[in-house]
Scaffold this active site. Structure first.
Site, short mmCIF file in Angstrom:
data_model
loop_
_atom_site.label_atom_id
_atom_site.label_comp_id
_atom_site.label_asym_id
_atom_site.label_seq_id
_atom_site.Cartn_x
_atom_site.Cartn_y
_atom_site.Cartn_z
CG ASP A 121 -2.62 8.95 7.67
OD1 ASP A 121 -2.16 7.79 7.66
OD2 ASP A 121 -3.27 9.42 6.72
CD GLU A 169 -2.88 0.69 2.52
OE1 GLU A 169 -2.83 1.58 3.39
OE2 GLU A 169 -3.55 -0.35 2.66
#
Length: 276
Positions: free
Chosen positions: A66, A55
Site C-alpha cells: 500500500d 473491498e
C-alpha cells in the site's frame, strides 16, 4: 455466498456488469475509518452510487503493497480500534440491513493467523464475506489455508503483476476462484494520471490461462481509467482515489459525496440500494 455455489454473489456481480456492457466497479475502504463507526454509512452510500462489490481493507501495521494514502488511513483505523471482530460485525450489520453486493476482505495474513485461520474463515463466511485477497500469502504457501477457505465457502483471490511470469500466471489461475486481481503497475497502491501501456499485455496473458473474471487495481482513479479497463477486463478496483474522496468529505455530507464519487467514476446511473 459459497464459492462455487449456485448463489455466488461474486459471479452474479460480474455477470450482471457484463450483461450491461461495463466493468464491475469495486471500491476499497479501510474498516473503522475515518471514524470507528463510519464504515456502514460509507458502504451503503457506495452501493447506492453504483458499486458492484465492496473491498474491506483490514488495517495492518506493515502494509507493504500500500502507498501513502492507504498507509495513513490504516494507521488511523488501527488507532480507532479496528479489529477482525469489528470488521465481521460491520459485515453482519450490513447484511442484516439487506446490502447484498459481494464483500471482500483485502489485507495481510498475520492478523488472520493470530485470530486463528480455521476460526477466521468460519466466522467470515457466517458474517457474509464472499472472498479474501491476502496480499502476502502466495499460492505456493497457502494450500492448507486454501482448503479451509473453500470448505467455508470463501473465494481466494490472487494478485498478478506486469512482472508475473507465464508460469506464475498458470499457478495462480489454477488456485484462484472468484476472480483474479491484475495489478496495473509494478509498485504500490496510489492514484496515477494514466494507466500503463503494458496493461493490455498482462490482461491478455492472464486471459489466455483462465475463464475467471479479471479485475484491475492500483492506480484506477478516474472515470476514463474505468472505461479503459472495461475494454480489456471485467472489473475496476478503485482504492486510493476512493480513500482520498472519503477523507476530503465533511462528515455531515459524506454519504452524498461518496454516492456522487462512485456515480462519477462509474460513469453510469446508480444501481438500486442493496442491489444483487
Amino acid at each position: 455466498m459459497s464459492a462455487g455455489s449456485g448463489d455466488d454473489r461474486i459471479a452474479r456481480a460480474f455477470s450482471r456488469a457484463r450483461s450491461e456492457g461495463r466493468p464491475a466497479l469495486i471500491p476499497f475502504l479501510p474498516v473503522c475509518w475515518p471514524e470507528p463507526d463510519a464504515t456502514q454509512e460509507i458502504v451503503r452510500a457506495a452501493v447506492e452510487g453504483g458499486a458492484d462489490a465492496v473491498e474491506f481493507g483490514f488495517p495492518f501495521s506493515d502494509p507493504l503493497a500500500d502507498g501513502v494514502t492507504n498507509q495513513r488511513a490504516y494507521e488511523e483505523a488501527i488507532a480507532n480500534g479496528a479489529t477482525i471482530e469489528r470488521l465481521l460485525a460491520i459485515s453482519r450489520d450490513l447484511r442484516a440491513g439487506d446490502v447484498r453486493v459481494p464483500f471482500l476482505i483485502m489485507g495481510y495474513f498475520n492478523p488472520l493467523l493470530a485470530y486463528g485461520a480455521g476460526r477466521f474463515v468460519r466466522d467470515a463466511a457466517e458474517a457474509g464475506i464472499d472472498g479474501l485477497i491476502l496480499v502476502d500469502l502466495p499460492p505456493e504457501e497457502d494450500e492448507d489455508f486454501r482448503s479451509l477457505a473453500r470448505e467455508a465457502g470463501l473465494h481466494l483471490v490472487y494478485l498478478l503483476a506486469p512482472t508475473s511470469t507465464d508460469e506464475r500466471i498458470a499457478r495462480v489461475a489454477e488456485a484462484a476462484s472468484g476472480f483474479i486481481y491484475c495489478v496495473s503497475v509494478a509498485g504500490v497502491t496510489g492514484p496515477r494520471a494514466e494507466l500503463p501501456p503494458a496493461l493490455p499485455d498482462l490482461i491478455g496473458r492472464v486471459r489466455a490461462r483462465t475463464h475467471l473474471p479479471l479485475a484491475v487495481g492500483f492506480g484506477i482513479s478516474a472515470a476514463r481509467h474505468v472505461r479503459e479497463v472495461g475494454r480489456i477486463a471485467d472489473g475496476a478496483i478503485v482504492g486510493s482515489a476512493f480513500v482520498e474522496a472519503i477523507r476530503e468529505a465533511p462528515r455531515e455530507s459524506r454519504a452524498e459525496q461518496v454516492r456522487e464519487f462512485v456515480r462519477g467514476i462509474a460513469g453510469r446511473e446508480p444501481a438500486a440500494s442493496g442491489a444483487d
